[in-house]
Design an enzyme around this catalytic site. Sequence first.
Site, PDB file in Angstrom:
ATOM      1  N   ASP A 112      31.145  37.562  41.175  1.00  0.00           N
ATOM      2  CA  ASP A 112      32.168  37.750  40.156  1.00  0.00           C
ATOM      3  C   ASP A 112      31.765  36.905  38.957  1.00  0.00           C
ATOM      4  O   ASP A 112      31.511  35.711  39.095  1.00  0.00           O
ATOM      5  CB  ASP A 112      33.520  37.269  40.703  1.00  0.00           C
ATOM      6  CG  ASP A 112      34.673  38.114  40.236  1.00  0.00           C
ATOM      7  OD1 ASP A 112      34.768  38.334  39.023  1.00  0.00           O
ATOM      8  OD2 ASP A 112      35.475  38.539  41.084  1.00  0.00           O
ATOM      9  N   ASP A 156      34.909  39.897  35.281  1.00  0.00           N
ATOM     10  CA  ASP A 156      36.348  39.649  35.200  1.00  0.00           C
ATOM     11  C   ASP A 156      36.880  39.861  33.775  1.00  0.00           C
ATOM     12  O   ASP A 156      36.299  39.338  32.816  1.00  0.00           O
ATOM     13  CB  ASP A 156      36.611  38.205  35.634  1.00  0.00           C
ATOM     14  CG  ASP A 156      38.071  37.890  35.784  1.00  0.00           C
ATOM     15  OD1 ASP A 156      38.713  38.500  36.643  1.00  0.00           O
ATOM     16  OD2 ASP A 156      38.582  37.036  35.030  1.00  0.00           O
ATOM     17  N   GLU A 209      35.932  44.763  34.901  1.00  0.00           N
ATOM     18  CA  GLU A 209      37.379  44.911  35.065  1.00  0.00           C
ATOM     19  C   GLU A 209      37.983  45.171  33.683  1.00  0.00           C
ATOM     20  O   GLU A 209      37.700  44.462  32.730  1.00  0.00           O
ATOM     21  CB  GLU A 209      37.985  43.632  35.657  1.00  0.00           C
ATOM     22  CG  GLU A 209      39.424  43.828  36.068  1.00  0.00           C
ATOM     23  CD  GLU A 209      40.211  42.535  36.147  1.00  0.00           C
ATOM     24  OE1 GLU A 209      41.234  42.530  36.827  1.00  0.00           O
ATOM     25  OE2 GLU A 209      39.814  41.541  35.511  1.00  0.00           O
ATOM     26  N   HIS A 260      42.403  41.785  45.379  1.00  0.00           N
ATOM     27  CA  HIS A 260      43.177  40.545  45.507  1.00  0.00           C
ATOM     28  C   HIS A 260      44.301  40.446  44.474  1.00  0.00           C
ATOM     29  O   HIS A 260      45.039  39.476  44.473  1.00  0.00           O
ATOM     30  CB  HIS A 260      42.219  39.364  45.344  1.00  0.00           C
ATOM     31  CG  HIS A 260      41.584  39.371  43.984  1.00  0.00           C
ATOM     32  ND1 HIS A 260      40.686  40.354  43.595  1.00  0.00           N
ATOM     33  CD2 HIS A 260      41.766  38.583  42.903  1.00  0.00           C
ATOM     34  CE1 HIS A 260      40.338  40.142  42.346  1.00  0.00           C
ATOM     35  NE2 HIS A 260      40.966  39.075  41.896  1.00  0.00           N
ATOM     36  N   ASP A 261      44.416  41.436  43.594  1.00  0.00           N
ATOM     37  CA  ASP A 261      45.416  41.380  42.529  1.00  0.00           C
ATOM     38  C   ASP A 261      46.612  42.298  42.759  1.00  0.00           C
ATOM     39  O   ASP A 261      47.487  42.388  41.885  1.00  0.00           O
ATOM     40  CB  ASP A 261      44.782  41.772  41.179  1.00  0.00           C
ATOM     41  CG  ASP A 261      43.918  40.663  40.611  1.00  0.00           C
ATOM     42  OD1 ASP A 261      44.148  39.489  40.957  1.00  0.00           O
ATOM     43  OD2 ASP A 261      43.014  40.972  39.821  1.00  0.00           O
TER      44      ASP A 261
END
Length: 556
Positions: free
Chosen positions: A98, A202, A256, A328-329
């Site tokens: 990431d 990210d 993202e 995870h969000d």
Amino acid sequence: MDNTWYKEDAFYQIWCRSFKDGNGDGIGDLYGVLDKLDYIKSLGVDGIWFSPIYPSPNADYGYDISDYKNISPDYGDLDLFKKVLDEAHKRGLKVLMDLVVNHTSDEHEWFKESKKGDDNPYHDYYFWRKGKGKDGKRPPNNWLSTFEGGAWEYDKDLDEYYLHVFAKKQPDLNMDNPKVREEVKSIMRFWLDMGVDGFREDVITFISKKEGLPNGFPLPIATGIENYNKGPHIHEYLKEFRHDVLNHYDCFVVGESPMTGADDALSFTEGQDKELDMMISFDHMQADCFMTDTIATPFNLKKMKAAFTRWQKKLYGRAWNALYLENHDHPRIISRYGSEKFRNESGKMLATMCYMQSGTPFIYQGQEIGMLNNHLDSIDKFKDVVTFNNQRLFKKFGFSDKKYLEIANKTSRENARTPVQWDSSEYGGFSTAEPWFGVNPNYTEINVAQQEKDPDSILNYYRKLLKVRKENPIIIYGDYEEHYHESNEIYCYERNFNGQKALIVCSFADHTVTFRAPKGFDLTKGEVLISNYHDAPAKKDICALRPYEARVYLYK
Ligand code: NOJ
């Protein structure tokens, strides 16, 4: 560099803290990952995406990085990571890291230096500004953080404010400073030289801020976002990273991209000069909420289908999709778009619906066993900055803490962060010590060990589904045409490739519904590649679909 292998691959996302504890301290780590590599491989995926595993004070569980070229002691060290990388590669598993470069932690050396004064060489790594108003005590503009009140934090020693569009412990990097871009490239090279196969980037569309940082249109959250989402130099900076670094390695990047539509996505992902190989879209994740998960609305199947269809149609033949339902969000997908009552059926149906589309599948830890949302009895048991920020916000709008607890249990991203349920032993086999975050009490029934034994489990269905995808190029490369988009119960689409056709039929109803095949499809003639019931009875072009039934027909 031909890196198009990513089109046929599927990835498994690890949020390390909750994946598997290997050293008995209650925190997931790389020892645990090493131990589970064979399991990951057995799913039929081709790689792993690690959410951040770098040193971090964990204000945002790893998305606040204090050292980009190291591994958090919570998870191991660089040598252990190299071992994981090596063992993953031996098994044919690629590894994505990431890349979080919109912001650092306020405990990063760069930020600590930047606070020392205007003349410090790191000062301009961040956005430091004088306050406004006669006494200079008003923030430089009206921007709000997506996580915590205002987007500016005052530093009294410097008598200046710094910008943070996320938590105040996540100061934004000033990407307009060429030295910062060189640092980003150096981070990329560090990991690529070690052998990693790419990055998930990210909030990458936030990295370029509008000159002058003007006031934003007032909104209850994220005021100012129009000044940094897809900002003025975004394409230029991403191209620079591509030309200077990524083009020199056999790797790929997935960005993202909140608030990015399919048209916008093309500007990043299309053509020879593409900046990103694919983007993580949010459109299809908003079928049960308004803008953010927390503002929940009833699930609207038509909204979800329309979002998938836009991305499938727009990108086909021009760019490439990333396919996902969980990370995870977001809360767990069965609890959102499926049915906890029909967990087995709806878990399999949702996977079929999503991963039979064109794109690279991303599967989040625990999704493959149909993990569900958690139900905590007190807000004190939550851990995440976003949960607490929302609590403050909801209070402002008159919601009691009791009502907010209900909302958090339903909508919080922490639902996806409970430890993975490996077996029915204490703590779900995640750890021998009390885990850092409570295991969902349903671990006694929902766990990997139990599903390994059951040929009908969600786990074994995921394995079969990924195999079907790999073995049938039509699923990977075929075009996409939606049918019955007005239906509130059925999602049906067809794929076409090299003279073959596939028909994907998914029911979102908790009762039996009649399905009439689109013109030209005889349900008795197609080969059923996979379905979540034992049989697939049909008469020519008509069949009854049982609750949450999914079928994939192939016509050669
Ligand atoms: C997106 C990440 O996925 C999320 O977990 C994080 O909180 C924000 N970006 C800020 O880095």
